[in-house]
Design an enzyme around this catalytic site. Structure first.
Site, PDB file in Angstrom:
ATOM      1  N   PRO A 167       0.800  -1.325   0.166  1.00 14.16           N
ATOM      2  CA  PRO A 167      -0.103   0.049  -0.022  1.00 14.16           C
ATOM      3  C   PRO A 167       0.902   1.195   0.046  1.00 14.16           C
ATOM      4  CG  PRO A 167      -0.388  -1.157   2.059  1.00 14.16           C
ATOM      5  CD  PRO A 167       0.655  -2.113   1.196  1.00 14.16           C
ATOM      6  N   GLU A 212       2.436  -7.855   9.020  1.00 15.85           N
ATOM      7  CA  GLU A 212       2.364  -6.344   9.372  1.00 15.85           C
ATOM      8  C   GLU A 212       3.190  -5.717   8.175  1.00 15.85           C
ATOM      9  OE1 GLU A 212       0.226  -5.090  11.334  1.00 15.85           O
ATOM     10  OE2 GLU A 212      -0.796  -6.912  11.263  1.00 15.85           O
ATOM     11  N   ARG A 262      -3.607  -8.482 -20.660  1.00 18.86           N
ATOM     12  CA  ARG A 262      -4.346  -7.892 -21.874  1.00 18.86           C
ATOM     13  C   ARG A 262      -3.889  -6.822 -22.511  1.00 18.86           C
ATOM     14  NH1 ARG A 262      -8.121  -4.031 -21.183  1.00 18.86           N
ATOM     15  NH2 ARG A 262      -9.810  -5.395 -22.170  1.00 18.86           N
TER      16      ARG A 262
HETATM   17  N1  ADE Z   1      -0.839  -5.102  -0.034  1.00 16.38           N
HETATM   18  C1  ADE Z   1      -1.761  -4.714   0.789  1.00 16.38           C
HETATM   19  N2  ADE Z   1      -2.486  -3.439   0.413  1.00 16.38           N
HETATM   20  C2  ADE Z   1      -2.103  -3.240  -0.901  1.00 16.38           C
HETATM   21  C3  ADE Z   1      -2.533  -2.328  -1.732  1.00 16.38           C
HETATM   22  N3  ADE Z   1      -3.606  -1.457  -1.447  1.00 16.38           N
HETATM   23  N4  ADE Z   1      -1.805  -2.434  -2.955  1.00 16.38           N
HETATM   24  C4  ADE Z   1      -0.958  -3.259  -3.176  1.00 16.38           C
HETATM   25  N5  ADE Z   1      -0.338  -4.302  -2.298  1.00 16.38           N
HETATM   26  C5  ADE Z   1      -1.210  -4.334  -0.968  1.00 16.38           C
END
Ligand code: ADE
Length: 248
Positions: A94, A121, A159
């Site tokens: 994230p 985590e 794709r």
């Molecule tokens: N791992 C956990 N959340 C994620 C996200 N939003 N994008 C990519 N990998 C992740």
């Protein structure tokens, strides 16, 4: 294109990659996806992949050694092709740069990708600093791990590979490919529950149809995703139309 995915949950990938366009792309040898279990690269009896965080705190951290070893092993079997601009080692997290159609197009030009799916985590920072060449997030929300994100990335990239879709035009006109949302589609019947297909689509007049579709794309983008229009490639007439619609 060859894609190697490192994960603690290889089973997750079984379903999606054995269906639809993916199956076709694989059987035509346009793409080869290899799934590697990070746990196979541990050397202890219990195959431990995580450990407590230095400095304390809740949650476990993925250890660096099995991930480094897995990537190094995968790299041993990769033979660079003429024109390769490097080998992306992408950590799904994230904290990464936000995935988009543009990034998918950029990645589709490589002959090989390595994806690392994080879990728990966190992941030891040395993986980010000394192994990954890129970090990608698929959106501003937190998944249980990088696996679903890796699938989204792979689906979007595959794709775009030449020959994967039945018709090259269908990827070219996709929502986002043009910087606009796609126009509405209709198929038979001509009238369904009293809802008719727009007359122009039945006219056989291809230039009128193209014009209508372009207008619909612009209107739809203006209504749903107005911020996209700032970057979209519009001619001066279209730009004027947008400006006057915005005012009204
Ligand atoms: N791992 C956990 N959340 C994620 C996200 N939003 N994008 C990519 N990998 C992740």
């Amino acid at each position: 294109m060859q894609i190697d995915i490192l994960t603690l949950f290889p089973q997750i990938f079984q379903g999606p990659f054995s269906e639809g366009i993916f199956k076709r792309a694989t059987s035509r040898k346009l793409v080869q996806v290899n799934i590697h279990n990070i746990r196979d690269y541990t050397h202890d009896r219990h195959h431990i992949v995580d450990d407590y965080a230095y400095g304390g705190g809740a949650g476990m951290v993925l250890k660096p050694e099995p991930i480094f070893e897995a990537v190094e092993k995968v790299k041993q079997n990769i033979h660079p092709r003429e024109g390769d601009k490097g080998l992306p080692v992408i950590l799904l997290t994230p904290q990464g740069r936000l995935f988009s159609q543009q990034i998918a197009e950029e990645l589709s030009r490589y002959s090989h990708l390595i994806l690392i799916c994080g879990r728990y985590e966190g992941i030891d920072e040395r993986v980010r600093q000394h192994l990954a060449t890129d970090e990608i997030s698929i959106g501003d929300y937190v998944l249980g791990g990088g696996e679903l994100a890796a699938m989204v990335l792979v689906d979007t990239v595959v794709r775009l590979l030449p020959g994967v879709l039945g018709s090259e035009a269908s990827a070219r006109d996709d929502s986002h490919a043009t910087g606009l949302l796609e126009y509405p589609h209709y198929t038979r019947p001509e009238v369904y529950r009293s809802w008719s297909v727009p007359e122009v689509l039945l006219s056989g007049n291809h230039s009128q149809i193209a014009k209508w579709r372009r207008q619909q794309s612009i209107l739809r983008t203006l209504k749903r995703r107005p911020e996209m229009l700032d970057k979209a490639n519009l001619n001066s007439e279209e730009r004027q139309l947008v400006n006057s619609l915005k005012k009204s």
